[in-house]
Design a protein around this motif. Structure first.
Motif: not given
Length: 127
Positions: A1-13, A31-45
């Motif tokens: 489960m994603v902790p609330p202090y991370i789930a509600h933060s607009p940005y995460v490091s 973004v929390p989704d189920g028991d995972e945190l989802l991140v979106w980024t460029r594929s060449d990063s």
């Protein structure tokens, strides 16, 4: 489960690790989704390249510039890349829900500039 202090933060490091073990933090939308945190980024990063080699990650709430508040709690986990169509659709839906028009502008603008090709990948972080 994603902790609330991370789930509600607009940005995460999102910290990934270089070959020599040095941490490499990057501020991202999460973004929390189920028991995972989802991140979106460029594929060449670089974070994607590092995750292909080492799945260890650390996540901490931060601001848009990646500054972590003093005493902020970090969570350790593992990251996996979501490169298939279904995985990317899942990340896009979650991002659009949380970030609304800001995400739609960034995502749509990227598609327009690249003639419909979106060079992005999702990251699912299990904390």
């Amino acid at each position: 489960m994603v902790p609330p202090y991370i789930a509600h933060s607009p940005y995460v490091s999102l910290v990934t690790f270089r070959r020599d073990g040095t941490p490499a933090p990057t501020p991202v939308w999460g973004v929390p989704d189920g028991d995972e945190l989802l991140v979106w980024t460029r594929s060449d990063s670089w974070k994607v390249k590092r995750l292909r080699r080492d799945a260890r990650v650390t996540v901490t709430p931060c601001d848009a510039r990646g500054r972590v508040a003093e005493g902020a709690e970090a969570a350790e986990g593992t990251g996996r890349l979501l490169e298939d169509r279904a995985g990317l659709a899942r990340v896009r839906r979650a991002m659009a829900r949380k970030y609304g028009w800001r995400f739609r502008i960034v995502d749509g603008g990227g598609a327009l500039m690249r003639l419909g090709k979106r060079p992005h990948v999702g990251i699912a972080v299990k904390l």
